[in-house]
Design a protein around this motif. Structure first.
Motif, PDB file in Angstrom:
ATOM      1  N   ALA A 134       4.956  -4.823   2.163  1.00 53.00           N
ATOM      2  CA  ALA A 134       4.675  -5.870   3.164  1.00 53.00           C
ATOM      3  C   ALA A 134       4.687  -5.267   4.552  1.00 53.00           C
ATOM      4  N   GLY A 135       3.871  -5.808   5.419  1.00 50.00           N
ATOM      5  CA  GLY A 135       3.926  -5.396   6.822  1.00 50.00           C
ATOM      6  C   GLY A 135       3.598  -3.923   6.996  1.00 50.00           C
ATOM      7  N   LYS A 136       2.396  -3.544   6.576  1.00 51.81           N
ATOM      8  CA  LYS A 136       1.969  -2.129   6.633  1.00 51.81           C
ATOM      9  C   LYS A 136       2.226  -1.484   7.994  1.00 51.81           C
ATOM     10  N   GLY A 137       2.113  -2.275   9.044  1.00 53.89           N
ATOM     11  CA  GLY A 137       2.282  -1.722  10.389  1.00 53.89           C
ATOM     12  C   GLY A 137       3.738  -1.524  10.778  1.00 53.89           C
ATOM     13  N   HIS A 138       4.647  -1.762   9.827  1.00 56.31           N
ATOM     14  CA  HIS A 138       6.070  -1.653  10.174  1.00 56.31           C
ATOM     15  C   HIS A 138       6.883  -0.791   9.214  1.00 56.31           C
ATOM     16  N   TYR A 139       6.221  -0.093   8.312  1.00 58.02           N
ATOM     17  CA  TYR A 139       6.969   0.749   7.363  1.00 58.02           C
ATOM     18  C   TYR A 139       7.878   1.717   8.126  1.00 58.02           C
ATOM     19  N   ASN A 140       7.375   2.248   9.251  1.00 59.30           N
ATOM     20  CA  ASN A 140       8.188   3.193  10.037  1.00 59.30           C
ATOM     21  C   ASN A 140       9.453   2.518  10.580  1.00 59.30           C
ATOM     22  N   HIS A 141       9.339   1.212  10.874  1.00 57.36           N
ATOM     23  CA  HIS A 141      10.521   0.484  11.362  1.00 57.36           C
ATOM     24  C   HIS A 141      11.438   0.074  10.205  1.00 57.36           C
ATOM     25  N   PHE A 142      10.854  -0.144   9.029  1.00 60.09           N
ATOM     26  CA  PHE A 142      11.658  -0.541   7.859  1.00 60.09           C
ATOM     27  C   PHE A 142      12.451   0.649   7.308  1.00 60.09           C
ATOM     28  N   PHE A 163      -4.093   3.052   3.005  1.00 58.04           N
ATOM     29  CA  PHE A 163      -4.810   1.904   3.551  1.00 58.04           C
ATOM     30  C   PHE A 163      -6.328   2.107   3.591  1.00 58.04           C
ATOM     31  N   ARG A 164      -6.925   1.918   2.443  1.00 57.48           N
ATOM     32  CA  ARG A 164      -8.401   2.019   2.276  1.00 57.48           C
ATOM     33  C   ARG A 164      -8.985   3.304   2.860  1.00 57.48           C
ATOM     34  N   GLY A 165      -8.193   4.352   2.842  1.00 60.49           N
ATOM     35  CA  GLY A 165      -8.688   5.644   3.325  1.00 60.49           C
ATOM     36  C   GLY A 165      -8.594   5.818   4.829  1.00 60.49           C
ATOM     37  N   MET A 166      -8.172   4.745   5.531  1.00 62.55           N
ATOM     38  CA  MET A 166      -8.157   4.813   7.002  1.00 62.55           C
ATOM     39  C   MET A 166      -7.052   5.721   7.527  1.00 62.55           C
ATOM     40  N   VAL A 167      -5.978   5.869   6.743  1.00 58.93           N
ATOM     41  CA  VAL A 167      -4.853   6.693   7.214  1.00 58.93           C
ATOM     42  C   VAL A 167      -5.246   8.175   7.261  1.00 58.93           C
ATOM     43  N   PRO A 168      -5.875   8.710   6.207  1.00 50.84           N
ATOM     44  CA  PRO A 168      -6.294  10.114   6.295  1.00 50.84           C
ATOM     45  C   PRO A 168      -7.579  10.349   7.078  1.00 50.84           C
ATOM     46  N   SER A 169      -8.470   9.350   7.164  1.00 54.04           N
ATOM     47  CA  SER A 169      -9.768   9.618   7.776  1.00 54.04           C
ATOM     48  C   SER A 169     -10.030   8.795   9.031  1.00 54.04           C
ATOM     49  N   GLN A 170     -10.130   9.481  10.157  1.00 52.93           N
ATOM     50  CA  GLN A 170     -10.392   8.812  11.435  1.00 52.93           C
ATOM     51  C   GLN A 170     -11.730   8.072  11.377  1.00 52.93           C
ATOM     52  N   GLU A 171     -12.675   8.602  10.612  1.00 55.32           N
ATOM     53  CA  GLU A 171     -14.002   7.976  10.518  1.00 55.32           C
ATOM     54  C   GLU A 171     -13.963   6.597   9.881  1.00 55.32           C
ATOM     55  N   LEU A 172     -12.997   6.388   8.984  1.00 59.84           N
ATOM     56  CA  LEU A 172     -12.937   5.111   8.265  1.00 59.84           C
ATOM     57  C   LEU A 172     -12.140   4.035   9.007  1.00 59.84           C
ATOM     58  N   LYS A 174     -11.011   1.118  11.118  1.00 59.18           N
ATOM     59  CA  LYS A 174     -11.610  -0.025  11.819  1.00 59.18           C
ATOM     60  C   LYS A 174     -10.810  -0.226  13.108  1.00 59.18           C
ATOM     61  N   ARG A 175     -11.527  -0.576  14.184  1.00 59.45           N
ATOM     62  CA  ARG A 175     -10.900  -0.713  15.505  1.00 59.45           C
ATOM     63  C   ARG A 175      -9.615  -1.526  15.516  1.00 59.45           C
ATOM     64  N   ARG A 176      -9.699  -2.728  14.865  1.00 59.55           N
ATOM     65  CA  ARG A 176      -8.522  -3.616  14.951  1.00 59.55           C
ATOM     66  C   ARG A 176      -7.379  -3.194  14.027  1.00 59.55           C
ATOM     67  N   LYS A 177      -7.582  -2.098  13.305  1.00 58.66           N
ATOM     68  CA  LYS A 177      -6.514  -1.610  12.411  1.00 58.66           C
ATOM     69  C   LYS A 177      -5.827  -0.368  12.973  1.00 58.66           C
ATOM     70  N   ILE A 178      -6.235   0.029  14.184  1.00 53.28           N
ATOM     71  CA  ILE A 178      -5.750   1.294  14.742  1.00 53.28           C
ATOM     72  C   ILE A 178      -4.213   1.369  14.785  1.00 53.28           C
ATOM     73  N   THR A 179      -3.581   0.290  15.239  1.00 50.36           N
ATOM     74  CA  THR A 179      -2.118   0.310  15.374  1.00 50.36           C
ATOM     75  C   THR A 179      -1.451   0.472  14.012  1.00 50.36           C
ATOM     76  N   ILE A 180      -1.914  -0.312  13.027  1.00 49.69           N
ATOM     77  CA  ILE A 180      -1.339  -0.219  11.676  1.00 49.69           C
ATOM     78  C   ILE A 180      -1.481   1.207  11.152  1.00 49.69           C
ATOM     79  N   VAL A 181      -2.690   1.752  11.316  1.00 50.24           N
ATOM     80  CA  VAL A 181      -2.981   3.090  10.795  1.00 50.24           C
ATOM     81  C   VAL A 181      -2.085   4.147  11.458  1.00 50.24           C
ATOM     82  N   LYS A 182      -1.938   4.049  12.775  1.00 49.45           N
ATOM     83  CA  LYS A 182      -1.099   5.025  13.485  1.00 49.45           C
ATOM     84  C   LYS A 182       0.342   4.949  13.006  1.00 49.45           C
ATOM     85  N   ARG A 183       0.819   3.713  12.828  1.00 42.10           N
ATOM     86  CA  ARG A 183       2.207   3.555  12.393  1.00 42.10           C
ATOM     87  C   ARG A 183       2.404   4.018  10.963  1.00 42.10           C
TER      88      ARG A 183
END
Ligand code: SAH
Ligand code: MG
Length: 214
Positions: A134-142, A163-172, A174-183
């Motif tokens: 749950a809360g993909k954007g907060h695993y680092n806080h959990f 996360f649908r390949g977005m974590v390893p690949s900058q190309e994949l 999506k703009r509004r997922k940037i924060t989740i992906v970074k975290r």
């Protein structure tokens, strides 16, 4: 397209696992028809395997949704574990309660209602297995809380870490997922760089990371 593995691979592996039956199949159908992101089939099988190997007496889950993975972990274990599972959506909580009752597991699976971070801060007991979903954007806080709540030889299984390949690949990404992906990248760096931990990241389903103490 999962962005993680090849479609033909997923189709083949899911074919090997085959169709679920009875009430389990009903839960899967409900989830798919209503867009509830329950664990993917191969991730479910992986959980079954890990629970069978770990033989946990106490499990903590982050993200109940309709109760599918809680029920699956319970059914896969022979240790009759006590499961606590955290969920903040009232709609999901009421669906999960009904499902848990249908499986006669209300005495074994307890839903802790609220936000993961709040509930984690209040918890003060040890678990053998923690399933983070749950809360993909907060695993680092959990993570610090989960480590505090994890038994000496417990394991943390984190879903959706790629996360649908977005974590390893900058190309994949999506703009509004940037924060989740970074975290999520931060989470993966934390569990990999911490010398007191051992982590294996598996590109299966939506990406799974398993972590234990060294
Ligand atoms: N583990 C479930 C699926 C969980 S889906 C299964 O495989 O069957 C993720 C769930 O986490 C959703 O129901 C969502 O409402 C809940 N959630 C998301 N962020 C949360 C948070 N910060 N605190 C509590 N619940 C959260
Ligand atoms: Mg998941």
């Amino acid at each position: 397209m999962s962005g993680i593995t090849y479609d033909y691979m997923e189709i083949y592996l899911r074919g090997l696992i085959g169709e679920s039956k009875g009430m389990t199949k009903e839960l899967e159908d409900f989830a798919h028809e209503n867009g509830v992101p329950i664990v993917q089939k191969e991730t479910g099988k992986f959980l079954e395997f890990m629970v069978g190997m770990k033989k946990p007496l106490k499990i903590l889950e982050l993200g109940t949704a309709i109760g599918y993975s809680s029920i699956l972990m319970y059914e896969a274990s022979k240790t009759e574990p006590e499961i606590k599972t955290i969920e903040r959506s009232e709609e999901m909580i009421s669906l999960a309660k009904k499902n848990i009752e249908r499986f006669n597991l209300s005495h074994k699976i307890q839903i802790l209602e609220g936000d993961c971070l709040d509930i984690l801060s209040e918890l003060d007991e040890e678990f053998d297995l923690i399933f983070m979903d749950a809360g993909k954007g907060h695993y680092n806080h959990f993570l610090p809380h989960c480590l505090r709540l994890l038994n000496e030889d417990g394991i943390i299984i984190a879903d959706n870490v790629l996360f649908r390949g977005m974590v390893p690949s900058q190309e994949l990404v999506k703009r509004r997922k940037i924060t989740i992906v970074k975290r999520m990248r931060t989470y993966l760096e934390m569990v990999n760089e911490d010398e007191s931990l051992v982590t294996s990241v598996i590109p299966m389903g939506d990406g799974i990371a398993i972590t234990r103490r060294r």
